[in-house]
Structure formats: structure tokens, C-alpha cells
Design a protein around this motif. Structure first.
Motif, short mmCIF file in Angstrom:
data_model
loop_
_atom_site.label_atom_id
_atom_site.label_comp_id
_atom_site.label_asym_id
_atom_site.label_seq_id
_atom_site.Cartn_x
_atom_site.Cartn_y
_atom_site.Cartn_z
N ARG A 16 0.59 -1.50 0.39
CA ARG A 16 0.18 -0.01 -0.19
C ARG A 16 0.79 1.26 -0.17
NH1 ARG A 16 -1.17 -3.24 4.00
NH2 ARG A 16 -3.17 -4.58 4.22
N TRP A 17 0.52 1.97 -0.37
CA TRP A 17 0.26 3.66 -0.58
C TRP A 17 0.36 4.24 0.64
CZ3 TRP A 17 5.72 5.46 -2.55
CH2 TRP A 17 6.11 4.22 -2.57
N TYR A 18 0.60 4.84 1.73
CA TYR A 18 -0.11 6.22 2.45
C TYR A 18 0.35 7.05 1.95
CZ TYR A 18 -2.44 2.40 4.85
OH TYR A 18 -3.31 1.23 5.00
N LEU A 32 -4.74 6.18 3.91
CA LEU A 32 -4.28 5.24 2.53
C LEU A 32 -4.55 5.90 1.26
CD1 LEU A 32 -3.78 2.58 1.47
CD2 LEU A 32 -6.28 2.51 2.00
N ALA A 43 -4.07 0.38 -2.83
CA ALA A 43 -3.72 -0.61 -2.21
C ALA A 43 -2.93 -1.21 -3.32
CB ALA A 43 -4.55 -1.56 -1.09
N THR A 58 -6.69 -3.70 -6.71
CA THR A 58 -6.06 -2.86 -6.51
C THR A 58 -7.60 -1.83 -6.04
OG1 THR A 58 -6.73 -1.67 -9.00
CG2 THR A 58 -4.23 -2.56 -8.34
N TYR A 111 -7.97 2.39 -5.03
CA TYR A 111 -7.63 3.87 -4.64
C TYR A 111 -8.94 4.15 -3.93
CZ TYR A 111 -5.36 2.58 -8.95
OH TYR A 111 -4.44 1.81 -9.23
#
Length: 122
Positions: free
Chosen positions: A35-37, A47, A50, A57, A59
Motif C-alpha cells: 500500500r501507499w499512504y 491510505l 493498495a 487494486t 484507490y
């Protein structure tokens, strides 16, 4: 133990693009999801995107249609392609991973990277 190292942040003008990378390294691990936070000053860490090891995925609404998360399983690397950047995208971006470690990959762990700064400004 698994280490996550992000790169690719920087200063970009509105409307521009950046690609963030996050490399996972360690011994004997398997990634379940990455994930990117992001966290802007004074805000909570939210978040952004992911991806599962099956390729599913999701968003957060503010980035849908502009950001794309992808993974290179052979390189244990997750990417975040960010297009049409806006000033409100300015934040520290963190990589996060759910992994299995240990003998038989039987233990679940969650790890964070150190973060990379993204600043969108003219």
C-alpha cells in the motif's frame, strides 16, 4: 525482518507527474499486499492506494483516475505513478506491506518505509 525503502519523491509543478518506488528486502518473506499512504502536515496518515499479490487494486477517491499502483513481483517493488498532480497531493508518502515471514512463511507481519516527500507547487 523486512525493510521497505521508498524513492522518487521531489518537487513538481501542478499538472506534472512523479513515480514513487518502494523496494522490499530481507530474508525469506512473501508479500501479501502493498500500500501507499500519505500524510500532510497536521493531518492523519491516509491510505492512497493498495494492491494485493493477486493484482487487485483500490484507490482513495481523490486520486482515482490520476494515480496508478503497480507491482513487480520479481523485484519485490511497488510503484505509484502519480499524474496530474495537484497542490493538495503534497505530503510525505509511505510504503506499507503485509508480508509472511519465518519458517514456512507462517508468520504475518506489517512493515512501513521511512517515507518520501512529495511537494506540488508552482
Amino acid at each position: 525482518q523486512v525493510q521497505l525503502v521508498e524513492s522518487g519523491g521531489g518537487l513538481m509543478q501542478p499538472g506534472g507527474s512523479l513515480r514513487l518506488s518502494c523496494v522490499a528486502s530481507g530474508s525469506r518473506f512473501s508479500i501479501n499486499a502493498m500500500r501507499w499512504y500519505r500524510q500532510a502536515p497536521g493531518n492523519q496518515r491516509d491510505l492512497v492506494a493498495a494492491i494485493t499479490n493477486g493484482g487487485s487494486t483500490n484507490y482513495t477517491d481523490p486520486v482515482k483516475g490520476r494515480f496508478t499502483i503497480s507491482v513487480d513481483n520479481a523485484k519485490n517493488t511497488v510503484y505509484l505513478q502519480m499524474n496530474s498532480l495537484r497542490p493538495e497531493d503534497t505530503a510525505v508518502y509511505y510504503c506499507n506491506a503485509d508480508v509472511r515471514v519465518g519458517v514456512g512463511l507462517s508468520r504475518k507481519r506489517n512493515y512501513w518505509g521511512q517515507g518520501t516527500q512529495v511537494t506540488v507547487s508552482s
